[in-house]
Design an enzyme around this catalytic site. Structure first.
Site, PDB file in Angstrom:
ATOM      1  N   ASP A 189       0.333  -3.360   8.619  1.00  0.00           N
ATOM      2  CA  ASP A 189      -1.120  -3.510   8.760  1.00  0.00           C
ATOM      3  C   ASP A 189      -1.423  -4.998   8.771  1.00  0.00           C
ATOM      4  OD1 ASP A 189      -1.084  -0.824   8.602  1.00  0.00           O
ATOM      5  OD2 ASP A 189      -2.108  -0.662   6.667  1.00  0.00           O
ATOM      6  N   GLU A 211      -0.173  -1.448  14.527  1.00  0.00           N
ATOM      7  CA  GLU A 211      -1.111  -0.493  13.945  1.00  0.00           C
ATOM      8  C   GLU A 211      -2.347  -0.467  14.831  1.00  0.00           C
ATOM      9  OE1 GLU A 211      -4.151  -1.072  11.563  1.00  0.00           O
ATOM     10  OE2 GLU A 211      -3.863  -3.139  10.935  1.00  0.00           O
ATOM     11  N   HIS A 223      -0.255   4.335  13.416  1.00  0.00           N
ATOM     12  CA  HIS A 223      -1.247   4.103  12.372  1.00  0.00           C
ATOM     13  C   HIS A 223      -2.664   4.097  12.952  1.00  0.00           C
ATOM     14  CE1 HIS A 223      -3.106   2.297   8.803  1.00  0.00           C
ATOM     15  NE2 HIS A 223      -2.001   2.537   8.154  1.00  0.00           N
ATOM     16  N   HIS A 239       0.836  -1.201   0.000  1.00  0.00           N
ATOM     17  CA  HIS A 239       0.000   0.000   0.000  1.00  0.00           C
ATOM     18  C   HIS A 239       0.872   1.254   0.000  1.00  0.00           C
ATOM     19  CE1 HIS A 239      -3.929  -2.013   1.523  1.00  0.00           C
ATOM     20  NE2 HIS A 239      -3.857  -1.972   0.208  1.00  0.00           N
ATOM     21  N   HIS A 284      -4.113  -8.925   5.719  1.00  0.00           N
ATOM     22  CA  HIS A 284      -4.268  -7.560   5.185  1.00  0.00           C
ATOM     23  C   HIS A 284      -4.323  -7.498   3.656  1.00  0.00           C
ATOM     24  CE1 HIS A 284      -4.473  -3.290   5.336  1.00  0.00           C
ATOM     25  NE2 HIS A 284      -3.396  -3.151   4.584  1.00  0.00           N
ATOM     26  N   ASP A 322       0.612   4.107   1.324  1.00  0.00           N
ATOM     27  CA  ASP A 322       0.899   4.810   2.570  1.00  0.00           C
ATOM     28  C   ASP A 322       1.978   4.067   3.371  1.00  0.00           C
ATOM     29  OD1 ASP A 322      -1.016   2.797   2.941  1.00  0.00           O
ATOM     30  OD2 ASP A 322      -1.742   3.688   4.805  1.00  0.00           O
ATOM     31  N   HIS A 323       2.500   2.965   2.795  1.00  0.00           N
ATOM     32  CA  HIS A 323       3.604   2.258   3.435  1.00  0.00           C
ATOM     33  C   HIS A 323       4.857   2.197   2.558  1.00  0.00           C
ATOM     34  CE1 HIS A 323       1.339   0.701   6.967  1.00  0.00           C
ATOM     35  NE2 HIS A 323       0.330   1.018   6.169  1.00  0.00           N
TER      36      HIS A 323
END
Lengths: 676, 600
Positions: free
Chosen positions: B178, B203, B414, B70, B157, B72-73
């Site tokens: 996550d 998270e 997170h 992802h 995830h 955002d990672h």
């Protein structure tokens, strides 16, 4: 440390290692060469096979003619084929804690061990090993179960009878232990005991030993194993390859610094170059097909077949074979082809990169899509409708004793246009062909064995042995001395092959010489454990007082409480002496008796008499007198009627029963000495 | 005292831009390198100048770990490695390594080509960045250097998501990335062993949520889609190309099949078709059921779901469209949303979390009039539904993971500060461990108390263990030895061995005490009385009467001689070495009290 050798087959090993408190089985190979003594199991009734004459003893006795049949001068057992199991009596197999599997060929005896010996432990293997191993077992069971044979021969196994039989039956070993194939239920139960592991995963066994699988480069998910404690390292090398085929390359670096290396699974055909064999395979295949003949390739459903299909993928168009159908017939053909595509992480770098695109790693996907390669579960059903000749058929089993291959041997054997090409090295092709003689079809022997040859082994051993730059394995490891690498291997590897007894290069050459084993032997491995890891708790560490004895060397005496749990040792600071409660009831005499296990430290050093006397005087002893003796001095305290003999390595205080005085003198003496 | 330091550069009391610095036993590791979807300025990337103002990042970081694909990672990774400059190793799992560059390229295209930004990373930079990536297997122990090792655990995830354990000596930390503690239609549940790390960084997206059963949510989802389609409406499901999309596709595919529905289902093109390919090739990372049946039927080959064309959005009649991205902040999903928003028959279903600032977040918080680019106002009449299909652990799941791993400390990232506060209290109450929730740029320092490993000679250990096996094993036994420290090599050996190794001689210290006893009998008889007395008192010790007329207590020798002047007194000579000091001292005091009256 002991090694129990349960199998005599160098490429299908089964050894048990006793190391520290653990019992570890290394592989579980099943010797299937025994099946060569049996008649093939035809899928379709074969008049030729069913009309073979019974075998009679020289004196005309015919009591064996139901069990033994004769074919072109060879005698075969007419019964359900049986396999030669690993030794089950040498060691109580219910005591085995874990089984480590190195590759899918070396797990075929697993159901016999896990289901019938009281085994209660865990089996460790990689995911591809388990999945493909399951396919191999499924195929085997299917091949045998779908042609039920009522007859099970046992008379011939009688030792007195076996003696009278012709070779090779006469010389077959351990026939009493031969067993029929397991069932699918046993396979499932055996496989359920497997725990999946990944390369370089550290697995703790009871806190005593750590085992780690490493890529061995031979097959999908194939592994070598490191079995180590903090100070000892055993490498188990089984079925490794340095050639670039589809699997991930072999991890050699992690084998370094081994104390013992158990070496099995070398190439069975040390004189054949696999690349050359693949070339010969392709050209013979093309030649036969161009002449209108069919090609039969007896094979396992996984492994080399992926590489052969890849070669053909590149070869067929240039060789003008685009219109020739390729058939892959096995109850697990579809699964095998599909599974090969999903183990990207276990593949060589090139194939991994393809998956990132994303494309299937093996080109057989394209062969299937373009209808050049078709796969069927058996010759029955769809295959009989699609079947076109000339064609190329890949099918099992390589022993030619069961599976669809038997049908094609019967079907194509009579025509010299056809060719059978042997690529699997596990069975002697002449023995495999024996029950089909006389045979008109061409036979080509192109054994492809990618496992290590002796040149590669000697290079590998040299590299493993390179210890000069050995880094400290852990900072707490004891001083490292050059320890020799002990190689342990099957006896076959310590002498040239019987057929090439002059080839001294076809054996293992190392120093110290390799220790060899044979079936049912127990070896004591030559290495002595000296150290064990222990942890010092921070409170205790803080309380230690290091003393520099020599430049760079410090000592500290440690008095601590030892805790041992799950084979891990921890040292804790001793408890503070607790004050006895004031209102203690009557004191028992025994409460005061000191524990004799509370040892005082050892002392070292010497006492300089002059300084000692000065110290005594400083502490209020006024009447000190010194006399010289042969070995040292005597210090006299006249008033106290006390005598102190001082020699180089001893001091003796002789006094009246005045505890106060004695303790004062003791402490003064101790000031001059170091404690250990 | 050894310590572990943690500083979030992103995801500290926030969701987005995950980037956490961890120092453990002198090793520096950066966990994730994400972008923030809520910002378009400098704030979208972590502030790497925190690590060093000048000088290469490579000198300050031992490795970088990416938990999953992802953005955002991992969205800031090419910026970090190619524009700021980092040449050390970057670790991620194989599926992440495969998919990450595709999402990065997609992100780059949207930013540069559509929004026209310059000074952004290029395609070549993404390629160069990926060359620094080392792929890891699950559970493989990767030796980053001689001391630092890392290990990946399955996180659920999304495909290839992993939790990472970072270990130096006996000190360790676990970063969850996550994760999802309940298996869904295509992935399995996160799992970790009882690895007892000093610190668990988890998270906390759903720190306060406890979700009802997955079945209910699925039924609800299908019902809503079905109703909308029945009344001729269009359903928009904004998703990210990989992850939730596949789960929902499997769900709709089976539902359409069962109900024999005819309305078309589309999947926005490009990425997603490719995405399904990845799922097919990395099927070993999916859940057990899919893995088991893939040979017969590959769940990622969809019959009812077809590729979407931009023109289809204007087609009359019902349809279901999966479109990217998932938070309605750009791209195709936003375009379709603008087209359909005005019709109350239509529905948009948000199946996951939306970051603040995105259109998704705005409509979920009830806003119905949106200001779009160019001051244009968009009125939202279509139904807006939120359905938590995000594959994050809920509060129950987070607690479950803490229970599994048994950490000494927990640190939350997170998530939103308010929700973290609640979870922090819960964790501290239930597990009696410290729980931290640093904001971005704030450093948490933990002291650790690692044991010190040394080598003990087997001889000494066996001797002590044998003693430990005595009947009274509960009473702690003191063991005694000498620790030899040479260079960095620590060994614990018996004192005798230490002396021998260092070439030192032992100095024997011996005491001989004269104890006067009133006894008129002969010496031999006195000795016998001493013997029987000691024998009766010292039951646990070895007391022997030797043929030469002396008494041995363990290794302490007692002899009796006549007094030179007083025939009524005997002198007992008690002789012991320093090692027997306690017992020797005890014996003299015992004997001083005299012997019990002899039986007449």
């Amino acid at each position: 440390m002991k090694l129990y050798c349960l199998s005599g087959h160098p490429t299908l090993p089964c050894n048990v290692l006793k190391f520290k408190s653990t019992t570890i089985m290394l592989d579980c190979g099943l010797d299937m060469t025994s099946t060569l003594n049996f008649l093939p199991l035809p899928l379709v009734q074969s008049p030729r096979l069913s009309n073979l004459p019974g075998w009679t003893l020289k004196d005309g006795n015919t009591f064996l003619d139901k069990e033994l049949k004769e074919c072109s001068g060879h005698v075969f057992v007419d019964s359900v084929p049986e396999f030669c199991l690993p030794e089950t009596e040498l060691i109580d197999l219910s005591t085995v804690d874990v089984i480590l599997i190195s590759n899918y060929h070396c797990m075929m005896a697993l159901p016999y061990i896990t289901e019938h010996t009281g085994f209660t432990g865990t089996v460790y293997a990689t995911e591809p090993t388990v999945q493909i191993g399951r396919l191999l077992m499924e195929e085997l069971v299917n091949f045998i179960e779908r042609v039920p044979k009522a007859q099970s021969a046992s008379l011939w196994k009688n030792k007195e009878v076996q003696r009278l039989l012709p070779a090779p039956l006469k010389d077959a070993v351990e026939v009493s232990t031969w067993r029929r194939c397991y069932t699918m239920q046993e396979v499932n139960s055996a496989l359920s005991k497997i725990q999946l592991v990944g390369y370089s995963q550290k697995i703790e066994l009871f806190g005593a030993v750590q085992v780690t699988p490493l890529s061995s480069g031979y097959a999908l998910g194939s592994s070598n194993w490191i079995i180590q404690s903090h100070y000892e390292k055993v490498s188990y090398v089984s079925g490794s390859s340095l050639l670039t085929t589809h699997p991930q390359p072999m991890d050699q670096a992690s084998l370094k610094n081994s104390d013992v290396l158990i070496l099995t699974g070398l190439t069975q055909i040390p004189t054949a170059n696999p690349d050359g064999m693949v070339g010969e395979f392709c050209s013979n295949l093309a030649l036969t097909v161009r002449n209108g003949g069919n090609v039969l390739v007896p094979c396992y459903p996984s492994g080399v077949i992926y590489d052969l299909l890849e070669c053909l993928y590149q070869y067929i168009d240039s060789a003008g074979l685009s219109n020739i159908p390729f058939y892959f017939i096995s109850p697990v053909a579809n699964s095998s082809l599909e599974f090969a595509q999903i183990f990207a992480e276990w593949l060589c770098h090139n194939k991994q990169t393809k998956v990132y695109l994303p494309e299937p790693p093996f080109p057989h996907a394209e062969l299937i899509q373009t209808n050049k390669l078709k796969h069927y579960p058996s010759i029955h059903g769809d295959f009989s409708n699609d079947f076109k000749q000339p064609c190329v058929v890949f099918t099992g089993h390589p022993s030619l004793r069961f599976g669809d291959v038997v049908h094609f041997m019967e079907l194509w054997g009579k025509s010299s246009l056809n060719t059978v090409i042997f690529t699997e090295p596990d069975f002697s092709y002449l023995d495999a062909l024996a029950p089909y003689q006389p045979l008109a079809m061409k036979c080509i022997y192109c054994p492809i064995d990618t496992r290590l040859n002796f040149i590669q082994v000697s290079k590998l051993l040299k590299e493993v042995q390179m210890r000069k730059l050995r880094p400290e394995r852990r900072r707490d490891s004891p001083k490292v001395t050059q320890v020799p690498l002990h190689v342990v291997c099957p006896e076959q590897y310590t002498q040239p092959p019987p057929a090439q007894s002059h080839r001294m290069d076809l054996m293992i050459d190392c120093q110290p010489p390799a220790m060899s084993y044979r079936r049912a032997e127990v070896l004591a491995l030559p290495f002595k454990r000296r150290y064990e890891k222990i942890e010092i708790m921070p409170e205790l560490a803080d309380s230690l007082v290091p003393l520099e004895i020599k430049p760079g060397i410090s000592l500290a005496t440690v008095s601590a409480v030892l805790h041992t749990k799950d084979n891990k040792h921890v040292l804790q600071a001793p408890p503070r002496p607790s004050q006895p409660p004031a209102s203690k009831k009557r004191k028992r005499v025994s409460d005061d008796i000191p524990d004799c296990k509370l040892l005082k430290p050892l002392l070292s050093g010497s006492i300089p008499v002059d300084q000692f006397v000065q110290t005594l005087e400083k502490h209020g002893f006024s009447d000190v007198k010194v006399e010289d003796t042969a070995k040292g001095h005597i210090v006299l305290l006249q008033e106290a009627e006390t005598l102190i003999q001082i020699e180089e390595d001893s001091t003796h205080i002789i006094c009246d029963n005045d505890e106060m005085l004695r303790v004062r003198l003791r402490d003064l003496v101790l000031k001059f000495l170091q404690k250990f | 005292m050894p310590e572990i330091k943690v500083t979030p550069l992103g995801a500290g009391q926030d969701v987005g831009r995950s980037c956490i610095l961890v120092s453990i036993a002198g090793k520096n590791v950066m966990l994730d390198c994400g972008m923030h979807m809520g910002y378009n300025d400098d704030r979208r990337f972590p502030d790497f100048s925190y690590i060093t103002q000048n000088g290469r990042l490579t000198d300050f970081l031992d490795c970088v770990i990416i938990s999953h694909f992802h953005l955002d990672h991992c969205g800031a990774l090419p910026y970090f490695s190619e524009m700021v400059g980092y040449d050390g190793p970057i670790y991620m799992t194989h599926p992440t390594k495969a998919i990450c560059p595709i999402l990065l390229e997609d992100y780059r295209k949207i930013t540069v080509d559509k929004k026209g930004e310059t000074n952004f990373f290029t395609s070549q930079m993404i390629k160069d960045c990926m060359k620094k990536v080392v792929a890891v297997h699950l559970h493989q122990t990767v030796q980053v250097d001689d001391e630092l090792e890392i290990k990946a655990y399955y996180a659920g995830h999304v495909l290839g998501a992993a939790m990472f354990q970072i270990k130096v000596g006996s000190e360790s930390a676990v970063y969850t990335g996550d994760y999802n503690m309940t298996p869904d239609r295509h992935l399995g549940a996160a799992w970790i062993d009882k690895c007892r790390p000093n610190l668990l960084i988890t998270e906390s997206t759903y720190a306060t949520t406890i979700r009802d059963s997955k079945r209910c949510r699925e039924r609800d989802f299908l019902k809503k889609v079905h109703e909308t389609v029945e009344r001729g409406g269009k359903v928009l499901i904004p998703v990210f190309a990989l992850g939730r999309a596949q789960e929902l596709c499997i769900l709709l595919e089976t539902f359409w099949e069962r109900m024999n529905l005819k309305a078309p289902i589309y999947f926005s093109t490009g990425l997603t078709e490719k995405a399904n390919h990845y799922y097919k090739l990395f099927i070993t990372w999916t859940n057990q059921k899919i893995r088991k049946t893939f040979v017969q039927r590959n769940m990622f080959e969809f019959k009812h779901i077809k590729a979407f064309d931009r023109a289809f959005a204007d087609n009359p009649g019902p349809m279901v469209v999966f479109a990217t991205p998932g938070m309605l902040h750009a791209g195709q999903s936003l375009q379709i949303f603008r087209k359909w928003a005005g019709n109350e028959k239509n529905m948009v279903i948000m199946p996951g979390y939306c970051v603040q600032g995105t259109v998704g977040h705005k409509i979920l918080s009830g806003q119905r009039k949106l200001e779009m680019e160019g001051r244009q106002i968009l009125e939202v009449k279509m139904q807006v539904e939120y359905m938590s299909f995000s594959a994050h652990a809920d509060a129950k799941g987070i607690m479950q993971l803490v229970r599994q791993a048994e950490p000494d400390n927990v640190l939350l990232v997170h998530g939103e500060a308010k929700k973290m506060e609640f979870l922090k209290q819960k964790i501290e109450q239930e597990f009696h461990v410290n729980c931290y929730m640093p904001a971005n740029g704030e450093t948490v320092t933990l002291l650790t108390h690692p044991n010190i490993p040394v080598g003990i000679s087997l001889g000494l250990l066996k001797r002590e263990m044998a003693l430990g096996l005595l009947p009274d094993a509960k009473k702690p036994k003191l063991m005694h030895g000498t620790l030899i420290m040479k260079d960095n090599n620590f060994r614990l050996v018996s004192s005798e061995q230490a002396l021998k190794e260092l070439g030192l001689a032992e100095h024997q210290l011996r005491f001989t005490c004269r104890v006067h006893i009133h006894d008129t009998r002969k010496e031999q008889e006195t000795v016998l009385r001493v013997y029987s007395h000691l024998k009766s008192v010292l039951k646990a010790h070895s007391v022997q009467h030797l043929p030469d007329g002396s008494v041995m207590v363990e290794s302490i020798l007692i002899q009796a001689t006549a007094h030179s002047e007083d025939p009524g007194t005997k002198v007992l000579l008690v002789s012991w070495t320093y090692q027997d000091e306690e017992l020797g001292s005890y014996l003299t005091s015992l004997l001083k009290k005299g012997l019990p009256q002899a039986p007449s």
